[in-house]
Scaffold this motif. Structure first.
Motif, PDB file in Angstrom:
ATOM      1  N   CYS A 108       0.851  -1.026   0.650  1.00 31.07           N
ATOM      2  CA  CYS A 108       0.318  -0.222   0.183  1.00 31.07           C
ATOM      3  C   CYS A 108       0.975   1.480  -0.180  1.00 31.07           C
ATOM      4  N   ALA A 111      -0.676   4.038  -2.764  1.00 34.66           N
ATOM      5  CA  ALA A 111      -1.690   4.355  -1.821  1.00 34.66           C
ATOM      6  C   ALA A 111      -1.631   5.998  -1.612  1.00 34.66           C
ATOM      7  N   CYS A 130      -6.180   2.214   0.120  1.00 36.20           N
ATOM      8  CA  CYS A 130      -5.462   1.889  -0.564  1.00 36.20           C
ATOM      9  C   CYS A 130      -6.494   0.785  -0.916  1.00 36.20           C
ATOM     10  N   THR A 300      -7.429  -5.869   1.993  1.00 33.20           N
ATOM     11  CA  THR A 300      -6.771  -5.649   2.171  1.00 33.20           C
ATOM     12  C   THR A 300      -4.920  -6.603   2.676  1.00 33.20           C
TER      13      THR A 300
END
Length: 319
Positions: A108, A111, A130, A300
């Motif tokens: 991530c 992001a 993310c 995630t």
């Protein structure tokens, strides 16, 4: 009384007076000092995160970092003093409240730090940012994500299909992930007849060609029904196994309230992999609902695990 005695008494009284006055000034008050200045305490923002009428404070507390009242968010943004210092402290508090595994992950790292949604508090903001950048989850409108809203079975199917598609786009060199087939017949009568309020027909059809999705015995899928925590555990476990051609490690029996559940093996597996955890006191709450904020965090963690295992590349966000 003699003059020198009177003079001595006056000197003593003067010394006492000066001592009291000096002490009073030292504490900001006293005989000659003015009223002490009261410094008002920093007030935290009481912000209520609007999400189309759905309050996040009703989200059940879960022991896996997915919980907490979203609408008690952004504390300290209305600090009374310090200007930039106050804002800096607020950001540090928000950063500390995020899930460490998401914030520090390589997956991530690219992001955005913020989301385009006005109702996202500090509990799931990093995961939502993310997953939004990975085009796996999206908002309920351009400005709302509705993190406390319960996930439907149709929405869960869409999220799983999007996760598998994203993983294949990010497939690492030399890795051969499985991809979902094209959409066929969903086979569930209530999916084909579902209204626009319960989308997911295409995703249900794609997942149904694999071993990921299972409906009810009477050819119903119930796309508008709320997905339970036990069902979500199986969806995540099966999706991981489908993509990677290998199952998550078998976890031990961690919970005392899932022994009668057909999803127990998947519950133990996702818990051992730190994808989903319990709600405390050795309980998983298999029949509890899953919120949209929690969904973002679960997915995630799956993607982070795959990146850690060298199955996919870190997320790449083009400006």
């Amino acid at each position: 009384m003699k003059l020198d005695q009177v003079f001595g008494v006056l000197l003593i009284l003067l010394a006492i007076y000066l001592g009291v006055n000096a002490t009073g000034n030292q504490i900001g008050g006293g005989l000659l000092g003015g009223e002490p200045v009261e410094v008002p305490p920093a007030s935290g923002g009481s912000g209520t995160n609007g999400n189309g009428g759905s309050s996040d404070s009703g989200a059940a507390s879960t022991g896996d970092g997915d919980n907490g009242s979203q609408n008690a968010s952004d504390a300290g943004q209305s600090g009374t003093s310090g200007g930039q210092q106050s804002r800096s402290g607020t950001q540090q508090n928000l950063q500390a409240s995020r899930e460490t595994v998401v914030v520090t992950s390589d997956f991530c790292a690219a992001a955005p730090d913020t989301t385009p949604y006005d109702d996202v508090g500090p509990t799931h903001d990093a995961a939502i940012a993310c997953m939004d950048a990975a085009v796996i989850v999206g908002g309920t409108s351009e400005t709302l994500y509705s993190p406390g809203e319960a996930v439907t079975r149709g929405q869960a199917a869409i999220a799983m299909a999007n996760m598998i598609d994203a993983a294949n786009r990010l497939e690492a060199n030399g890795v051969n992930l499985r991809s979902l087939p094209r959409a066929g017949d969903a086979r569930f009568e209530d999916v084909k007849d579902a209204s626009a309020d319960c989308p997911g027909e295409r995703s249900v059809a794609r997942l149904n060609e694999t071993s990921i999705l299972q409906g009810y015995v009477d050819a119903r899928y119930e796309p508008c029904g709320k997905v339970t925590r036990a069902q979500m555990a199986s969806l995540l476990d099966r999706s991981y196994q489908f993509m990677n051609r290998t199952a998550l490690p078998i976890g031990g029996d961690q919970f005392r309230d899932d022994n009668a559940s057909v999803h127990e093996e998947s519950i133990n597996a996702v818990a051992a992999a730190d994808i989903m955890n319990g709600v405390g006191n050795r309980r998983f709450d298999p029949g509890g609902s899953v919120t949209r904020g929690q969904l973002a965090s679960y997915i995630t963690r799956v993607m982070i695990r795959m990146e850690d295992k060298g199955r996919i590349r870190p997320l790449q966000v083009t400006p």
